[in-house]
Enzyme design. Structure first.
Site, PDB file in Angstrom:
ATOM      1  N   ASP A  48      42.164  35.046  34.779  1.00  0.00           N
ATOM      2  CA  ASP A  48      42.743  33.706  34.732  1.00  0.00           C
ATOM      3  C   ASP A  48      41.900  32.774  33.854  1.00  0.00           C
ATOM      4  OD1 ASP A  48      44.786  34.479  36.371  1.00  0.00           O
ATOM      5  OD2 ASP A  48      43.866  33.684  38.210  1.00  0.00           O
ATOM      6  N   ASP A  67      45.680  41.953  29.195  1.00  0.00           N
ATOM      7  CA  ASP A  67      45.439  42.067  30.636  1.00  0.00           C
ATOM      8  C   ASP A  67      44.137  41.350  30.943  1.00  0.00           C
ATOM      9  OD1 ASP A  67      45.274  42.785  33.271  1.00  0.00           O
ATOM     10  OD2 ASP A  67      44.786  44.895  32.896  1.00  0.00           O
ATOM     11  N   SER A  68      44.185  40.031  30.932  1.00  0.00           N
ATOM     12  CA  SER A  68      42.979  39.218  31.036  1.00  0.00           C
ATOM     13  C   SER A  68      42.897  38.523  32.384  1.00  0.00           C
ATOM     14  CB  SER A  68      42.968  38.171  29.924  1.00  0.00           C
ATOM     15  OG  SER A  68      44.138  37.377  29.980  1.00  0.00           O
ATOM     16  N   GLN A 102      29.180  40.158  35.240  1.00  0.00           N
ATOM     17  CA  GLN A 102      29.766  39.919  36.554  1.00  0.00           C
ATOM     18  C   GLN A 102      29.275  40.941  37.585  1.00  0.00           C
ATOM     19  OE1 GLN A 102      33.869  39.846  35.361  1.00  0.00           O
ATOM     20  NE2 GLN A 102      33.640  41.720  34.189  1.00  0.00           N
ATOM     21  N   TYR A 145      51.667  46.494  39.022  1.00  0.00           N
ATOM     22  CA  TYR A 145      51.187  45.600  37.963  1.00  0.00           C
ATOM     23  C   TYR A 145      50.993  46.336  36.642  1.00  0.00           C
ATOM     24  CZ  TYR A 145      48.062  42.555  35.312  1.00  0.00           C
ATOM     25  OH  TYR A 145      47.498  41.801  34.319  1.00  0.00           O
ATOM     26  N   ASP A 175      39.601  48.407  33.533  1.00  0.00           N
ATOM     27  CA  ASP A 175      39.734  49.519  34.479  1.00  0.00           C
ATOM     28  C   ASP A 175      40.455  50.708  33.862  1.00  0.00           C
ATOM     29  OD1 ASP A 175      42.746  49.130  35.063  1.00  0.00           O
ATOM     30  OD2 ASP A 175      41.917  47.186  35.596  1.00  0.00           O
ATOM     31  N   ASP A 220      34.668  40.684  21.997  1.00  0.00           N
ATOM     32  CA  ASP A 220      35.411  39.520  22.464  1.00  0.00           C
ATOM     33  C   ASP A 220      36.862  39.621  21.988  1.00  0.00           C
ATOM     34  OD1 ASP A 220      36.396  36.582  21.505  1.00  0.00           O
ATOM     35  OD2 ASP A 220      35.249  36.451  23.366  1.00  0.00           O
ATOM     36  N   GLY A 221      37.805  39.527  22.907  1.00  0.00           N
ATOM     37  CA  GLY A 221      39.211  39.714  22.560  1.00  0.00           C
ATOM     38  C   GLY A 221      39.740  38.677  21.595  1.00  0.00           C
ATOM     39  N   TYR A 238      47.036  41.293  45.912  1.00  0.00           N
ATOM     40  CA  TYR A 238      46.703  40.074  45.173  1.00  0.00           C
ATOM     41  C   TYR A 238      47.018  38.875  46.070  1.00  0.00           C
ATOM     42  CZ  TYR A 238      46.148  42.488  40.673  1.00  0.00           C
ATOM     43  OH  TYR A 238      45.722  43.290  39.644  1.00  0.00           O
TER      44      TYR A 238
END
Length: 337
Positions: free
Chosen positions: A186, A183-184, A59, A89, A114, A164-165, A266
């Site tokens: 959408d 914490d993914s 990304q 959050y 993050d 990969d989660g 947000y």
């Protein structure tokens, strides 16, 4: 750049130098715009500087600075976190599930590259080990350099997994984790036609198979919490209700409820999470349980680990929703705080 008319001239004596300089400064600010096509909502946050920019393996990542919001992480044009309002959050995502559990020792964090959720998890003295799974190493590397909570990854209790989660969860042993925080991003987005929803790779983290594996890897009394979108967007409100029904079916989880969080940067100003407890009592919010949470919170605060947003009253009140929203999410009328 933000389009603005030229600032008025100070020669005619109607505008002072300070006003001219301020107008010129505003004209140089960088607009970060996000649109919610479904509702027609648009927001703009003005940044003063672009500090860092890169393309990771997955990304486009940017770090901006803002006079009010501090440093801001933007990925693929979407605001992820700011120093100023990130506490609401990330503190709620971490502390609500960890406080719900009686004594969390083993924690899994999926996503949250993050590092903010991870840093909040580590405030809890009972936590002995944390597996942090993030697919995009580039996000972690950027945030280590540009955000103040980067020390979390240096904690000896933390083990990083660039993986990969969903695959990590499938391979995890039965009953191992006390708490899992997901914490993914959408699971889908609205296409340019304004009708079609395009699935994203993160959609696997919202599938029945993934949820069933989550239950399997939790210990008795375990807690799973995950980012569950915004109730002011109709399609997302429908998702919340659908996920809750899925997670409650056939005894998958004994208690599933939606908590709301205000986040000013947000889109729509709100986001939430679904708190899923294997046992109904774990998710209880009665007075006796809240007294335990209050005592644990005071112990955490006494170690100079002061939160900015989370506190025990917020732990309970985040599950109070607008009546129409509650009726749609809990359409079986089984909501019992």
């Amino acid at each position: 750049m933000l389009a603005m008319a030229d600032p008025p001239s100070a020669i005619d004596g109607t505008v002072g130098d300070a006003e001219v300089n301020k107008a010129r400064h505003v004209s140089r600010l960088i607009p970060i715009e996000e649109n919610v096509r479904e509702t027609g909502f648009r927001q703009t946050v003005l940044a003063s500087d672009l500090i860092f920019e890169t393309n990771t393996d997955f990304q486009h990542l940017q770090v901006y600075s803002s006079p009010h919001f501090g440093r801001m992480l933007v990925i693929d044009g979407a605001m992820q976190i700011t120093e100023t309002d990130g506490a609401s959050y990330n503190e709620m995502m971490a502390h609500v599930p960890l406080m719900a559990h009686a004594a969390p020792k083993r924690v899994l964090v999926i996503g949250g590259g993050d590092g903010y959720v991870l840093s909040e998890v580590l405030r809890h003295g009972s936590v002995e080990c944390v597996d942090h799974v993030e697919l995009d190493a580039g996000v972690m590397e950027a945030c280590k350099k540009h955000f103040p909570w980067s020390a979390a990854w240096e904690d000896p209790r933390v083990k990083m997994h660039v993986a990969d989660g969903a695959a990590f969860v499938r391979d995890a042993p039965d009953g191992y984790y006390d708490v899992v925080v997901q914490d993914s991003s959408d699971p889908s987005y609205l296409a340019d036609d304004g009708v079609t929803y395009v699935p994203l790779p993160s959609g696997v983290l919202y599938s029945r198979d993934h949820f069933e594996h989550m239950r399997r890897i939790l210990s008795e009394g375990g807690v799973f919490s995950f980012q569950a979108q915004c109730y002011t967007i109709p399609s997302e409100l429908a998702n919340i209700g659908r996920w809750r029904r899925m997670l409650s079916e056939e005894g998958m989880f004994g208690d599933v409820k939606y908590g709301t969080i205000p986040v000013s940067t947000y889109p729509m100003g709100q986001i939430g999470f679904l708190l899923c407890c294997k046992n109904k009592e774990t998710g209880a919010l009665h007075d006796a349980k809240m007294q335990i949470i209050k005592k644990r919170f005071e112990q955490m605060e006494s170690k100079e680990n002061k939160t900015k947003y989370y506190h025990p009253r917020m732990h309970r009140s985040c599950f109070d929703l607008p009546y129409a929203v509650e009726n749609q999410i809990y359409d079986d009328k089984s909501f019992d705080p």
